[in-house]
Scaffold this motif. Structure first.
Motif, PDB file in Angstrom:
ATOM      1  N   THR A  84      68.398  28.935   9.546  1.00 15.30           N
ATOM      2  CA  THR A  84      68.482  29.592  10.852  1.00 15.30           C
ATOM      3  C   THR A  84      69.211  30.917  10.664  1.00 15.30           C
ATOM      4  N   VAL A  85      69.071  31.787  11.659  1.00 13.91           N
ATOM      5  CA  VAL A  85      69.834  33.032  11.659  1.00 13.91           C
ATOM      6  C   VAL A  85      71.272  32.657  12.035  1.00 13.91           C
ATOM      7  N   ARG A  86      72.189  32.771  11.102  1.00 11.96           N
ATOM      8  CA  ARG A  86      73.524  32.225  11.279  1.00 11.96           C
ATOM      9  C   ARG A  86      74.341  32.988  12.319  1.00 11.96           C
ATOM     10  N   VAL A  87      75.073  32.231  13.105  1.00  7.21           N
ATOM     11  CA  VAL A  87      75.982  32.788  14.107  1.00  7.21           C
ATOM     12  C   VAL A  87      77.385  32.833  13.511  1.00  7.21           C
ATOM     13  N   ARG A  88      78.013  34.004  13.544  1.00  4.05           N
ATOM     14  CA  ARG A  88      79.382  34.131  13.055  1.00  4.05           C
ATOM     15  C   ARG A  88      80.406  33.777  14.120  1.00  4.05           C
ATOM     16  N   GLY A  89      80.079  34.041  15.370  1.00  2.00           N
ATOM     17  CA  GLY A  89      81.021  33.707  16.430  1.00  2.00           C
ATOM     18  C   GLY A  89      80.654  34.384  17.731  1.00  2.00           C
ATOM     19  N   ARG A  90      81.482  34.133  18.723  1.00  2.00           N
ATOM     20  CA  ARG A  90      81.267  34.699  20.052  1.00  2.00           C
ATOM     21  C   ARG A  90      82.009  36.019  20.169  1.00  2.00           C
ATOM     22  N   LEU A  91      81.365  36.995  20.773  1.00  4.86           N
ATOM     23  CA  LEU A  91      81.970  38.304  20.962  1.00  4.86           C
ATOM     24  C   LEU A  91      83.057  38.228  22.035  1.00  4.86           C
ATOM     25  N   ALA A  92      84.188  38.860  21.776  1.00  3.52           N
ATOM     26  CA  ALA A  92      85.281  38.893  22.749  1.00  3.52           C
ATOM     27  C   ALA A  92      85.714  40.330  22.972  1.00  3.52           C
ATOM     28  N   GLY A  93      86.175  40.615  24.179  1.00  2.00           N
ATOM     29  CA  GLY A  93      86.781  41.907  24.467  1.00  2.00           C
ATOM     30  C   GLY A  93      85.830  43.060  24.635  1.00  2.00           C
ATOM     31  N   HIS A  94      84.574  42.808  24.984  1.00  2.51           N
ATOM     32  CA  HIS A  94      83.649  43.919  25.238  1.00  2.51           C
ATOM     33  C   HIS A  94      84.172  44.729  26.425  1.00  2.51           C
ATOM     34  N   PRO A  95      84.151  46.058  26.335  1.00  4.67           N
ATOM     35  CA  PRO A  95      84.745  46.876  27.411  1.00  4.67           C
ATOM     36  C   PRO A  95      84.106  46.687  28.778  1.00  4.67           C
ATOM     37  N   ASP A  96      82.841  46.258  28.798  1.00  2.00           N
ATOM     38  CA  ASP A  96      82.183  46.016  30.084  1.00  2.00           C
ATOM     39  C   ASP A  96      82.224  44.544  30.491  1.00  2.00           C
ATOM     40  N   GLY A  97      82.937  43.738  29.695  1.00  2.00           N
ATOM     41  CA  GLY A  97      82.997  42.316  29.991  1.00  2.00           C
ATOM     42  C   GLY A  97      81.719  41.569  29.668  1.00  2.00           C
ATOM     43  N   THR A  98      80.857  42.176  28.867  1.00  2.00           N
ATOM     44  CA  THR A  98      79.558  41.577  28.531  1.00  2.00           C
ATOM     45  C   THR A  98      79.731  40.445  27.522  1.00  2.00           C
ATOM     46  N   ASP A  99      79.028  39.352  27.745  1.00  2.00           N
ATOM     47  CA  ASP A  99      79.020  38.247  26.781  1.00  2.00           C
ATOM     48  C   ASP A  99      78.121  38.600  25.608  1.00  2.00           C
ATOM     49  N   GLY A 100      78.456  38.072  24.431  1.00  2.00           N
ATOM     50  CA  GLY A 100      77.635  38.351  23.270  1.00  2.00           C
ATOM     51  C   GLY A 100      77.917  37.414  22.119  1.00  2.00           C
ATOM     52  N   LEU A 101      77.030  37.438  21.145  1.00  2.00           N
ATOM     53  CA  LEU A 101      77.175  36.673  19.915  1.00  2.00           C
ATOM     54  C   LEU A 101      77.096  37.624  18.731  1.00  2.00           C
ATOM     55  N   VAL A 102      77.849  37.323  17.680  1.00  2.00           N
ATOM     56  CA  VAL A 102      77.784  38.077  16.434  1.00  2.00           C
ATOM     57  C   VAL A 102      76.992  37.242  15.433  1.00  2.00           C
ATOM     58  N   LEU A 103      75.925  37.823  14.907  1.00  2.00           N
ATOM     59  CA  LEU A 103      74.998  37.132  14.018  1.00  2.00           C
ATOM     60  C   LEU A 103      74.950  37.818  12.666  1.00  2.00           C
ATOM     61  N   GLU A 104      74.514  37.075  11.661  1.00  2.00           N
ATOM     62  CA  GLU A 104      74.272  37.711  10.374  1.00  2.00           C
ATOM     63  C   GLU A 104      73.119  38.705  10.527  1.00  2.00           C
ATOM     64  N   ARG A 105      73.168  39.799   9.781  1.00  2.00           N
ATOM     65  CA  ARG A 105      72.106  40.811   9.820  1.00  2.00           C
ATOM     66  C   ARG A 105      71.022  40.409   8.824  1.00  2.00           C
ATOM     67  N   ILE A 106      69.800  40.322   9.302  1.00  2.00           N
ATOM     68  CA  ILE A 106      68.670  39.943   8.451  1.00  2.00           C
ATOM     69  C   ILE A 106      68.084  41.195   7.813  1.00  2.00           C
ATOM     70  N   LEU A 109      73.915  41.251  22.850  1.00  2.00           N
ATOM     71  CA  LEU A 109      74.576  41.416  24.142  1.00  2.00           C
ATOM     72  C   LEU A 109      73.673  40.845  25.233  1.00  2.00           C
ATOM     73  N   PHE A 110      74.198  39.886  25.964  1.00  2.00           N
ATOM     74  CA  PHE A 110      73.393  39.215  26.975  1.00  2.00           C
ATOM     75  C   PHE A 110      73.282  40.065  28.240  1.00  2.00           C
ATOM     76  N   LYS A 111      72.179  39.871  28.938  1.00  2.00           N
ATOM     77  CA  LYS A 111      71.914  40.642  30.141  1.00  2.00           C
ATOM     78  C   LYS A 111      72.698  40.127  31.341  1.00  2.00           C
ATOM     79  N   GLY A 112      73.356  38.968  31.181  1.00  2.00           N
ATOM     80  CA  GLY A 112      74.262  38.482  32.205  1.00  2.00           C
ATOM     81  C   GLY A 112      73.608  37.868  33.414  1.00  2.00           C
ATOM     82  N   GLU A 113      72.362  37.439  33.286  1.00  2.00           N
ATOM     83  CA  GLU A 113      71.672  36.836  34.421  1.00  2.00           C
ATOM     84  C   GLU A 113      70.707  35.792  33.909  1.00  2.00           C
ATOM     85  N   VAL A 114      70.267  34.905  34.778  1.00  2.00           N
ATOM     86  CA  VAL A 114      69.314  33.890  34.360  1.00  2.00           C
ATOM     87  C   VAL A 114      67.978  34.558  34.038  1.00  2.00           C
TER      88      VAL A 114
END
Length: 218
Positions: A54-76, A27-32
């Protein structure tokens, strides 16, 4: 699971047609931040999704209740560990390795080979990782993964070769550190030769990452 400059990584579950699986959600902090803008990291991470080791990316997170941007990654798995910690005020530009760390020759060679494969894939697609340090490398005996694409960039075609040659110097520093922590490093003459080539003062004299990977893979 952890926190970086650009976001916080959480353990999560993902349900799909193939059944439930464990994933990691960043979950990104939403700022530079010191790494740049979250949108840039997401774009670079998705563009690099097929890169090997690389740590594989499954996709971009959608629909977070707070509108937060995020990525879904494989669990290491818990058997992976960071190669080193970030630089300190004492080391300045170099990562801090665990005191007394010794790497078998085969392990040092495998780490170099796998990271070269990941970076060569990025370079072939006009990208740079931008933060090629040991603290962004996970390893276990026989293999390594490159993570954290917070400073990665998609480059204009005209600029890519010059910027990528700068990243070759970063890889040369990594080889230097691997040799410093490898058992019987004198037997790794090929890695030492690659180190010297990547650290050449003239960027144009440095090999490409594709050439480096070909030598390590051989």
């Amino acid at each position: 699971l952890g926190e970086g400059a650009s976001g916080v990584i959480h353990a999560a579950g993902h349900g799909g047609p193939g059944g439930a699986s464990e994933v990691a959600v960043k979950l990104f902090k939403g700022e530079v931040t010191s790494d740049g803008w979250p949108a840039s990291e997401m774009a670079a991470s998705l563009a690099a999704a097929t890169a090997p080791h690389t740590v594989r990316v499954r996709g971009r997170l959608a629909g977070h209740p707070d509108g937060t941007d995020g990525l879904v990654l494989e669990r290491i798995g818990a058997d992976w560990r960071n190669l080193a910690g970030p630089p300190s005020f004492a080391s300045c530009t170099r990562d801090v390795y665990a005191e007394g760390l010794r790497l078998p020759q085969a392990t040092a060679r495998a780490i170099a080979r796998d990271i070269a494969a990941a970076v060569a894939h990025l370079h072939a697609r006009g990208m740079v990782h931008g933060d090629l340090y040991a603290h962004n490398i996970l390893w276990r005996p026989g293999e390594a993964l490159l993570g954290d694409f917070g400073a990665a960039a998609l480059l204009p075609q005209a600029l890519a070769p010059a910027v990528q040659r700068t990243e070759l110097r970063a890889f040369g520093c990594l080889l230097e550190e691997l040799l410093a922590h490898a058992d019987a490093a004198d037997a790794l003459a090929d890695l030492a030769a690659l180190r010297d080539a990547c650290l050449a003062d003239d960027p144009a004299a440095r090999p490409t990452m594709a050439q480096v990977h070909a030598r390590l893979a051989a």
